[in-house]
Design a protein around this motif. Structure first.
Motif, PDB file in Angstrom:
ATOM      1  N   GLN B  80       0.815  -1.216   0.000  1.00  0.00           N
ATOM      2  CA  GLN B  80       0.000   0.000   0.000  1.00  0.00           C
ATOM      3  C   GLN B  80       0.851   1.269   0.000  1.00  0.00           C
ATOM      4  O   GLN B  80       0.522   2.245  -0.655  1.00  0.00           O
ATOM      5  CB  GLN B  80      -0.918  -0.009   1.237  1.00  0.00           C
ATOM      6  CG  GLN B  80      -1.994  -1.089   1.158  1.00  0.00           C
ATOM      7  CD  GLN B  80      -2.776  -1.246   2.458  1.00  0.00           C
ATOM      8  OE1 GLN B  80      -2.219  -1.142   3.554  1.00  0.00           O
ATOM      9  NE2 GLN B  80      -4.069  -1.501   2.343  1.00  0.00           N
ATOM     10  N   ASP B  88      -5.024  -1.887  -7.361  1.00  0.00           N
ATOM     11  CA  ASP B  88      -6.479  -1.891  -7.131  1.00  0.00           C
ATOM     12  C   ASP B  88      -6.819  -2.666  -5.865  1.00  0.00           C
ATOM     13  O   ASP B  88      -6.103  -3.611  -5.477  1.00  0.00           O
ATOM     14  CB  ASP B  88      -7.202  -2.498  -8.333  1.00  0.00           C
ATOM     15  CG  ASP B  88      -6.812  -3.961  -8.536  1.00  0.00           C
ATOM     16  OD1 ASP B  88      -5.594  -4.239  -8.674  1.00  0.00           O
ATOM     17  OD2 ASP B  88      -7.706  -4.828  -8.531  1.00  0.00           O
ATOM     18  N   ALA B  89      -7.922  -2.297  -5.225  1.00  0.00           N
ATOM     19  CA  ALA B  89      -8.283  -2.882  -3.929  1.00  0.00           C
ATOM     20  C   ALA B  89      -8.447  -4.397  -4.017  1.00  0.00           C
ATOM     21  O   ALA B  89      -8.001  -5.128  -3.131  1.00  0.00           O
ATOM     22  CB  ALA B  89      -9.558  -2.231  -3.396  1.00  0.00           C
ATOM     23  N   ALA B  90      -9.087  -4.880  -5.073  1.00  0.00           N
ATOM     24  CA  ALA B  90      -9.323  -6.325  -5.186  1.00  0.00           C
ATOM     25  C   ALA B  90      -8.003  -7.072  -5.384  1.00  0.00           C
ATOM     26  O   ALA B  90      -7.806  -8.152  -4.829  1.00  0.00           O
ATOM     27  CB  ALA B  90     -10.289  -6.620  -6.334  1.00  0.00           C
ATOM     28  N   GLY B  91      -7.110  -6.504  -6.156  1.00  0.00           N
ATOM     29  CA  GLY B  91      -5.807  -7.133  -6.371  1.00  0.00           C
ATOM     30  C   GLY B  91      -4.966  -7.134  -5.107  1.00  0.00           C
ATOM     31  O   GLY B  91      -4.292  -8.121  -4.794  1.00  0.00           O
ATOM     32  N   ARG B  93      -6.157  -7.163  -2.103  1.00  0.00           N
ATOM     33  CA  ARG B  93      -6.783  -8.158  -1.226  1.00  0.00           C
ATOM     34  C   ARG B  93      -6.356  -9.570  -1.607  1.00  0.00           C
ATOM     35  O   ARG B  93      -6.080 -10.397  -0.737  1.00  0.00           O
ATOM     36  CB  ARG B  93      -8.308  -8.073  -1.325  1.00  0.00           C
ATOM     37  CG  ARG B  93      -8.966  -7.452  -0.140  1.00  0.00           C
ATOM     38  CD  ARG B  93     -10.457  -7.657  -0.138  1.00  0.00           C
ATOM     39  NE  ARG B  93     -11.164  -6.897  -1.147  1.00  0.00           N
ATOM     40  CZ  ARG B  93     -11.464  -5.604  -1.049  1.00  0.00           C
ATOM     41  NH1 ARG B  93     -11.101  -4.921  -0.002  1.00  0.00           N
ATOM     42  NH2 ARG B  93     -12.117  -4.997  -2.015  1.00  0.00           N
ATOM     43  N   TYR B  94      -6.327  -9.846  -2.915  1.00  0.00           N
ATOM     44  CA  TYR B  94      -5.954 -11.202  -3.328  1.00  0.00           C
ATOM     45  C   TYR B  94      -4.494 -11.497  -2.972  1.00  0.00           C
ATOM     46  O   TYR B  94      -4.162 -12.600  -2.530  1.00  0.00           O
ATOM     47  CB  TYR B  94      -6.205 -11.403  -4.818  1.00  0.00           C
ATOM     48  CG  TYR B  94      -6.076 -12.843  -5.250  1.00  0.00           C
ATOM     49  CD1 TYR B  94      -6.798 -13.847  -4.615  1.00  0.00           C
ATOM     50  CD2 TYR B  94      -5.222 -13.209  -6.287  1.00  0.00           C
ATOM     51  CE1 TYR B  94      -6.674 -15.173  -4.995  1.00  0.00           C
ATOM     52  CE2 TYR B  94      -5.098 -14.531  -6.685  1.00  0.00           C
ATOM     53  CZ  TYR B  94      -5.827 -15.507  -6.032  1.00  0.00           C
ATOM     54  OH  TYR B  94      -5.695 -16.823  -6.419  1.00  0.00           O
TER      55      TYR B  94
END
Lengths: 238, 238
Positions: B80, B88-91, B93-94
């Motif tokens: 971050q 991106d937020a989803a990436g 998170r993964y």
């Protein structure tokens, strides 16, 4: 939007870390493996059929746009997207750090009754489990609970983290304590007075209207002798 | 700003998941326990003296404004704040989800040589470790590596996650493979052809200029017979 939760159907296990947060937050979800005819077969089939962002294991939360696995990661998503915790980046990170601590402790809880391998039954490694349980009761429970109690008492508030309202860390601690008291009733009774703040957090979480309703519903499954938190009397002692 | 890293001084252990990311990203840090006269004493003293946001264990990264523990949580911070991964937020998170998978596997690696308890020496639980190692080699290594290989091959790119450049997930996978090859040389040699994408990621990470320099420096400590990844010949077999 109703989320899809995937977790083994019969016991609370790791799934209840997610369910407690969803229920406390009033977030709608379907419990997909519990709806299936064969929930235990549905989970590996579902994981194997994932075409993108494969998940290693359940719990798995599907939002329609994303499939999110790993308990701390799911709870981090619920904090970020649904405000179930701190609003500042440093506070969110600290909450995530403590969820990782809880996940580590849960991994150790499971290893108590499966010290050699998850591929064998408990009865095939019971002697080793008795040795592992002694160390867990005497060394690990106090070490983790001292840490969590220190967190809970650091700021003088009612909840684990600073702030006026509960976070997913409170629901996780409440459920964790519930599981430990089920699995080690004598040991946890002997230690309860050492951890007044943690037990107060548990009572506050269980008194939340949504959580109380969840705990009285059929959605909240009892612990037993399978799953993560198991009561085998031979593994407990004060 | 130079960060302070706290980790046990003599072996790479969990600390190298953080060091590889810092080194690859060219981020300045001091290795505080290695600078101390008594590094093994300095860590518990430092943790105990924390006045806010207590950390359960090391690795611990201190930025001057924040103290951040738990390997996945530290690596999430580096993604971050320093862009060492998806934007991106989803990436993000993964990536965090997969770091949690790696942390789980590392926990199991440690449990192979300490199946009963971390409070006893390996030699006091060697027979149990031999049984645990067999299951880990035969069941768990393929289960985790199948998953990681599937992630690595899902999108046709050079790195674990979609995108043109390496992320902290690549440095973690490279180091994890390095540790597994050290601990289980026969087994990993026998399996290597099953996981070409993972091994290609390892080679790409090790070829990064900063990583190659790190691996040739005195900062990169060898594995041994303490720490997380240990080579005991009796625990290995093809």
């Amino acid at each position: 939007m109703t989320y899809d939760l995937w977790y083994w159907p019969t016991r609370p296990g790791r799934g209840d870390f997610v369910r407690y947060a969803l229920e406390a937050g009033g977030i709608a979800y379907r419990d997909r493996a519990r709806e299936a005819d064969d929930g235990f077969g549905a989970i590996p089939a579902h994981l194997d059929a994932m075409t993108a962002r494969h998940a290693f294991a359940v719990p798995l939360l599907e939002t329609g746009r994303e499939s999110i696995a790993q308990t701390p990661n799911i709870l981090l998503f619920l904090v970020q997207e649904h405000g179930l915790g701190p609003k500042d980046a440093a506070g969110i990170r600290y909450g995530n750090q403590l969820q990782c601590d809880i996940a580590d402790m849960v991994e150790e809880v499971h290893a108590v009754h499966h010290p050699i391998t998850t591929s064998l039954y408990y009865e095939e490694q019971k002697d080793e489990a008795i040795r592992a349980a002694r160390s867990f009761r005497e060394d690990r429970i106090p070490k983790y609970c001292d840490h969590f109690e220190r967190v809970a008492t650091a700021h003088g508030g009612d909840w684990m983290l600073e702030g006026e309202s509960w976070s997913t860390l409170d629901t996780s601690i409440a459920y964790l304590l519930d599981g430990l008291h089920f699995m080690f009733p004598k040991r946890m009774q002997a230690l309860a007075n050492d951890y007044p703040a943690l037990h107060a957090v548990r009572e506050r979480v269980f008194a939340l209207e949504n959580v109380a309703a969840y705990r009285q519903s059929a959605r909240c499954k009892p612990f037993g002798t399978d799953g993560i938190f198991r009561n085998y009397p031979e593994l407990d002692a004060a």
